[in-house]
Design a protein around this motif. Structure first.
Motif, PDB file in Angstrom:
ATOM      1  N   THR A  48     -30.463 -15.852  -8.674  1.00 21.55           N
ATOM      2  CA  THR A  48     -30.491 -17.271  -8.326  1.00 21.55           C
ATOM      3  C   THR A  48     -29.358 -17.927  -9.096  1.00 21.55           C
ATOM      4  N   LEU A  49     -28.428 -18.536  -8.381  1.00 21.10           N
ATOM      5  CA  LEU A  49     -27.284 -19.208  -8.989  1.00 21.10           C
ATOM      6  C   LEU A  49     -27.356 -20.685  -8.625  1.00 21.10           C
ATOM      7  N   ARG A  50     -27.412 -21.526  -9.639  1.00 13.41           N
ATOM      8  CA  ARG A  50     -27.511 -22.966  -9.422  1.00 13.41           C
ATOM      9  C   ARG A  50     -26.126 -23.624  -9.480  1.00 13.41           C
ATOM     10  N   GLU A  51     -26.045 -24.856  -9.010  1.00 14.94           N
ATOM     11  CA  GLU A  51     -24.770 -25.578  -8.934  1.00 14.94           C
ATOM     12  C   GLU A  51     -24.099 -25.746 -10.290  1.00 14.94           C
ATOM     13  N   ASP A  52     -24.866 -25.790 -11.363  1.00 12.34           N
ATOM     14  CA  ASP A  52     -24.279 -25.974 -12.698  1.00 12.34           C
ATOM     15  C   ASP A  52     -23.879 -24.641 -13.341  1.00 12.34           C
ATOM     16  N   ASN A  53     -23.834 -23.574 -12.532  1.00 11.44           N
ATOM     17  CA  ASN A  53     -23.460 -22.220 -12.950  1.00 11.44           C
ATOM     18  C   ASN A  53     -24.490 -21.537 -13.849  1.00 11.44           C
ATOM     19  N   THR A  54     -25.682 -22.104 -13.962  1.00  5.25           N
ATOM     20  CA  THR A  54     -26.748 -21.368 -14.627  1.00  5.25           C
ATOM     21  C   THR A  54     -27.335 -20.404 -13.597  1.00  5.25           C
ATOM     22  N   PHE A  55     -27.861 -19.295 -14.092  1.00  5.74           N
ATOM     23  CA  PHE A  55     -28.395 -18.295 -13.178  1.00  5.74           C
ATOM     24  C   PHE A  55     -29.627 -17.636 -13.769  1.00  5.74           C
ATOM     25  N   SER A  56     -30.356 -16.976 -12.897  1.00  7.22           N
ATOM     26  CA  SER A  56     -31.495 -16.145 -13.285  1.00  7.22           C
ATOM     27  C   SER A  56     -31.382 -14.840 -12.507  1.00  7.22           C
ATOM     28  N   ILE A  57     -31.543 -13.744 -13.213  1.00  4.44           N
ATOM     29  CA  ILE A  57     -31.543 -12.419 -12.606  1.00  4.44           C
ATOM     30  C   ILE A  57     -32.948 -11.856 -12.790  1.00  4.44           C
ATOM     31  N   ARG A  58     -33.506 -11.294 -11.721  1.00  3.22           N
ATOM     32  CA  ARG A  58     -34.825 -10.674 -11.801  1.00  3.22           C
ATOM     33  C   ARG A  58     -34.682  -9.178 -11.559  1.00  3.22           C
ATOM     34  N   LEU A  59     -35.061  -8.395 -12.566  1.00  6.55           N
ATOM     35  CA  LEU A  59     -34.938  -6.940 -12.487  1.00  6.55           C
ATOM     36  C   LEU A  59     -36.296  -6.293 -12.664  1.00  6.55           C
ATOM     37  N   GLU A  60     -36.495  -5.225 -11.952  1.00 10.50           N
ATOM     38  CA  GLU A  60     -37.727  -4.453 -12.058  1.00 10.50           C
ATOM     39  C   GLU A  60     -37.414  -3.187 -12.869  1.00 10.50           C
ATOM     40  N   VAL A  61     -38.136  -2.995 -13.957  1.00 13.84           N
ATOM     41  CA  VAL A  61     -37.899  -1.830 -14.814  1.00 13.84           C
ATOM     42  C   VAL A  61     -39.215  -1.153 -15.172  1.00 13.84           C
ATOM     43  N   GLU A  62     -39.141   0.161 -15.363  1.00 16.35           N
ATOM     44  CA  GLU A  62     -40.281   0.943 -15.846  1.00 16.35           C
ATOM     45  C   GLU A  62     -40.157   1.049 -17.356  1.00 16.35           C
ATOM     46  N   ALA A  63     -41.224   0.757 -18.065  1.00 15.85           N
ATOM     47  CA  ALA A  63     -41.181   0.827 -19.524  1.00 15.85           C
ATOM     48  C   ALA A  63     -42.606   0.971 -20.061  1.00 15.85           C
ATOM     49  N   PRO A  64     -42.729   1.480 -21.282  1.00 15.65           N
ATOM     50  CA  PRO A  64     -44.052   1.627 -21.870  1.00 15.65           C
ATOM     51  C   PRO A  64     -44.654   0.302 -22.331  1.00 15.65           C
ATOM     52  N   ASP A  65     -43.781  -0.693 -22.600  1.00 12.76           N
ATOM     53  CA  ASP A  65     -44.284  -1.983 -23.074  1.00 12.76           C
ATOM     54  C   ASP A  65     -43.272  -3.090 -22.761  1.00 12.76           C
ATOM     55  N   ARG A  66     -43.714  -4.307 -23.012  1.00 10.79           N
ATOM     56  CA  ARG A  66     -42.907  -5.492 -22.718  1.00 10.79           C
ATOM     57  C   ARG A  66     -41.579  -5.480 -23.467  1.00 10.79           C
ATOM     58  N   TYR A  67     -41.601  -5.141 -24.728  1.00 12.07           N
ATOM     59  CA  TYR A  67     -40.394  -5.141 -25.561  1.00 12.07           C
ATOM     60  C   TYR A  67     -39.328  -4.218 -24.968  1.00 12.07           C
ATOM     61  N   GLU A  68     -39.712  -2.989 -24.643  1.00 12.50           N
ATOM     62  CA  GLU A  68     -38.766  -2.026 -24.074  1.00 12.50           C
ATOM     63  C   GLU A  68     -38.276  -2.476 -22.703  1.00 12.50           C
ATOM     64  N   ALA A  69     -39.149  -3.103 -21.929  1.00 14.61           N
ATOM     65  CA  ALA A  69     -38.761  -3.599 -20.606  1.00 14.61           C
ATOM     66  C   ALA A  69     -37.689  -4.679 -20.734  1.00 14.61           C
ATOM     67  N   GLU A  70     -37.864  -5.585 -21.669  1.00 15.57           N
ATOM     68  CA  GLU A  70     -36.886  -6.652 -21.865  1.00 15.57           C
ATOM     69  C   GLU A  70     -35.547  -6.098 -22.347  1.00 15.57           C
ATOM     70  N   LEU A  71     -35.589  -5.125 -23.265  1.00 16.54           N
ATOM     71  CA  LEU A  71     -34.353  -4.494 -23.745  1.00 16.54           C
ATOM     72  C   LEU A  71     -33.631  -3.776 -22.605  1.00 16.54           C
TER      73      LEU A  71
END
Length: 102
Positions: free
Chosen positions: A45-68
């Motif tokens: 998602t790219l907004r007019e002010d050049n801010t963006f959000s990327i959504r990725l799907e990852v396999e991980a054992p926990d939240r911390y590893e998924a975010e990394l």
């Protein structure tokens, strides 16, 4: 293992071209699959002010590893698209979806 949908926000400090955006989306396409698509989430998602959000799907054992993992994947994709890290600072990743077989 658990499947996490991780949203990583950021800001493009320079304008990106349509071809650069396409290259970035192609580099990340394999990380946007069943869970995120079934929820109707856009990869980028790219907004007019050049801010963006990327959504990725990852396999991980926990939240911390998924975010990394999501941050590493995004950083590599930005590099592949020719976007310098200094030109696209990232915000903190957040879990926005979980699909667990437990």
């Amino acid at each position: 293992m658990t499947t996490f949908v991780i949203t990583v926000p950021g800001t493009f400090l320079t304008d990106i071209t349509g071809s650069t955006r396409s290259t970035l989306e192609r580099a990340l396409a394999s990380q946007h699959t069943d869970v995120s698509e079934s929820e109707g989430l856009d990869l980028l998602t790219l907004r007019e002010d050049n801010t963006f959000s990327i959504r990725l799907e990852v396999e991980a054992p926990d939240r911390y590893e998924a975010e990394l993992t999501a941050t590493r994947l995004l950083t590599a994709a930005l590099r592949e698209a020719g976007i310098k890290e200094a030109d696209a600072p990232l915000g903190p990743p957040a879990v926005t979806g979980i699909d667990s077989s437990l």
